[in-house]
Design an enzyme around this catalytic site. Structure first.
Site, PDB file in Angstrom:
ATOM      1  N   ARG A  45       0.797  -1.247   0.241  1.00  0.00           N
ATOM      2  CA  ARG A  45       0.024   0.077  -0.013  1.00  0.00           C
ATOM      3  C   ARG A  45       0.828   1.275   0.122  1.00  0.00           C
ATOM      4  O   ARG A  45       0.547   2.349  -0.641  1.00  0.00           O
ATOM      5  CB  ARG A  45      -1.014  -0.275   1.138  1.00  0.00           C
ATOM      6  CG  ARG A  45      -2.108  -1.074   1.213  1.00  0.00           C
ATOM      7  CD  ARG A  45      -3.166  -0.987   2.178  1.00  0.00           C
ATOM      8  NE  ARG A  45      -2.657  -0.870   3.623  1.00  0.00           N
ATOM      9  CZ  ARG A  45      -2.621  -2.193   4.336  1.00  0.00           C
ATOM     10  NH1 ARG A  45      -2.922  -3.384   3.607  1.00  0.00           N
ATOM     11  NH2 ARG A  45      -2.279  -2.047   5.460  1.00  0.00           N
ATOM     12  N   LYS A 136     -11.879  15.257   5.217  1.00  0.00           N
ATOM     13  CA  LYS A 136     -13.342  14.812   4.400  1.00  0.00           C
ATOM     14  C   LYS A 136     -14.026  13.935   5.348  1.00  0.00           C
ATOM     15  O   LYS A 136     -13.446  13.201   6.134  1.00  0.00           O
ATOM     16  CB  LYS A 136     -12.438  14.005   3.344  1.00  0.00           C
ATOM     17  CG  LYS A 136     -13.877  13.665   2.277  1.00  0.00           C
ATOM     18  CD  LYS A 136     -13.518  12.496   1.186  1.00  0.00           C
ATOM     19  CE  LYS A 136     -13.754  11.128   2.002  1.00  0.00           C
ATOM     20  NZ  LYS A 136     -13.591  10.161   1.074  1.00  0.00           N
ATOM     21  N   GLU A 178     -18.929  15.943   2.093  1.00  0.00           N
ATOM     22  CA  GLU A 178     -19.303  15.046   1.093  1.00  0.00           C
ATOM     23  C   GLU A 178     -20.634  14.243   1.306  1.00  0.00           C
ATOM     24  O   GLU A 178     -20.584  13.222   1.931  1.00  0.00           O
ATOM     25  CB  GLU A 178     -18.175  14.046   0.832  1.00  0.00           C
ATOM     26  CG  GLU A 178     -18.521  12.912  -0.337  1.00  0.00           C
ATOM     27  CD  GLU A 178     -17.316  11.976  -0.520  1.00  0.00           C
ATOM     28  OE1 GLU A 178     -17.413  11.034  -1.273  1.00  0.00           O
ATOM     29  OE2 GLU A 178     -16.356  12.064   0.353  1.00  0.00           O
ATOM     30  N   LYS A 223     -18.274  18.467  -1.479  1.00  0.00           N
ATOM     31  CA  LYS A 223     -17.969  17.565  -2.529  1.00  0.00           C
ATOM     32  C   LYS A 223     -19.129  16.498  -2.805  1.00  0.00           C
ATOM     33  O   LYS A 223     -19.400  15.525  -2.287  1.00  0.00           O
ATOM     34  CB  LYS A 223     -16.669  16.446  -2.055  1.00  0.00           C
ATOM     35  CG  LYS A 223     -16.337  15.402  -2.862  1.00  0.00           C
ATOM     36  CD  LYS A 223     -15.376  14.447  -2.218  1.00  0.00           C
ATOM     37  CE  LYS A 223     -14.930  13.169  -3.054  1.00  0.00           C
ATOM     38  NZ  LYS A 223     -13.609  12.618  -2.547  1.00  0.00           N
TER      39      LYS A 223
END
Length: 342
Positions: A45, A136, A178, A223
């Site tokens: 990752r 976020k 979002e 968003k």
């Protein structure tokens, strides 16, 4: 040093640049690695993110910031430097996903609530020290042709988004809001008009909650999903998606919000680019319109890289291409000829 919320927000939407959403959890990225037959280890990752973040052309010219996962913001590369140092070196801001995912909402069958408010103030202080300047939080809104979402589920998610946003601004971190009307869930057969009605209702509730929470609109970004028919009922033209999305946003999003950074859920890479470009070609608009894409920026790069060192250059080329296409879309200058010319 840039510390005002308004300055950070404007830096994230400057000159056609957009945000790379690289905040996949280990479980999510495992599914994507499975497709390229790569084991999802911490090292793999890290190597994958390092490959993306080290793509200097893309990061310097087209990407303003990167949303990171908790694991990623703490990771070091082979020379001992932090992954966030790579972002700093190319002039890209570090962001952080702070929600803990969506869970079933009690008494609301088929709907979810995003968790993570408990202890958030302390986590935000730590993330600020780790270099995060924006964050976020994703609320997932189920949609069908007739019944979902319910107003109760919308309001509870809007309230959570508002509390998150207020805590972010208190910590000197720009919140990205979002509220995603889920295009690629089951059954995914709703019409574009149904999506319009649901998205308008969601955004009305979200901005009412943000206002009540005294969130500064100038120091946040939105968003949202685009207004589009469901993934399994795709009929609307690019022009119709652009027109209906802009009409919905003009009805609901205050002009004080500096920018809208779209998600790409339920769309192919090229669809997400085409729709963004079509909207920007209809300007001038009250806010900047750009991208905050995850899969639509990464899928081609991940497939080209395949977890192999010898494929780093081709993976970076694929990432640069998609980043440039979306940069052009944010300027309203993308075309299929440019897509094919790469």
């Amino acid at each position: 040093m840039m510390e005002r919320l308004e300055d950070i927000a404007h830096a994230l939407i400057a000159e056609g640049k957009g945000i790379l959403a690289a905040d996949e959890s280990p479980n999510t990225i495992k599914k994507r690695f499975n497709a390229i037959r790569l084991e999802s280890t911490e090292e793999n990752r890290r190597n994958y993110r390092e490959m993306l973040f080290s793509t200097k052309e893309a990061m310097r010219k087209y990407i303003s910031g990167v949303i990171l996962h908790d694991e990623t913001i703490r990771q070091k590369v082979s020379d001992g430097s932090m992954l966030t140092d790579i972002l700093k070196a190319v002039g890209s801001l570090s962001g952080i996903k702070v929600d803990l995912g969506s869970k079933l909402l009690a008494a609301f069958p088929g709907e979810t609530i995003t968790e993570g408010l408990d202890g958030l103030r302390g986590r935000l202080r730590e993330y600020y020290e780790l270099g995060a300047r924006f964050a976020k939080w994703r609320a997932v809104i189920a949609i069908d042709r007739t019944h979902l979402p319910t107003r109760g589920a919308i309001r509870q998610n809007a309230h959570a988004l508002a509390r998150y946003a207020a805590l972010c601004q208190e910590a000197g971190i720009v919140p990205i809001i979002e509220p995603e009307v889920l295009m690629d869930g089951n059954p995914g057969n709703h019409s574009i008009d149904r999506c319009y009605d649901v998205t308008r209702c969601v955004l009305e509730q979200v901005f009412a909650a943000l206002g009540e929470a005294r969130v500064k609109f100038k120091g946040m970004l939105l968003k949202p999903n685009m207004v589009i028919d469901g993934e399994n009922a795709r009929h609307a033209s690019v022009e119709e998606v652009a027109e209906k999305t802009l009409h919905c946003l003009k009805e609901t999003v205050p002009a004080a919000v500096p920018g809208i950074v779209f998600l790409s859920g339920g769309q192919s890479d090229e669809e997400a680019t085409a729709h963004l470009s079509a909207m920007n070609s209809l300007g001038p608009l009250p806010w900047a319109l750009t991208f905050s894409y995850g899969r639509a920026l990464q899928a081609a790069a991940m497939a080209a890289w395949g977890g192999k060192k010898e494929n780093i250059a081709v993976g970076q080329h694929a990432f640069s291409h998609r980043a440039r296409m979306n940069y052009l879309a944010a300027l309203g200058k993308w075309s299929q000829q440019q897509e094919k010319a790469a």
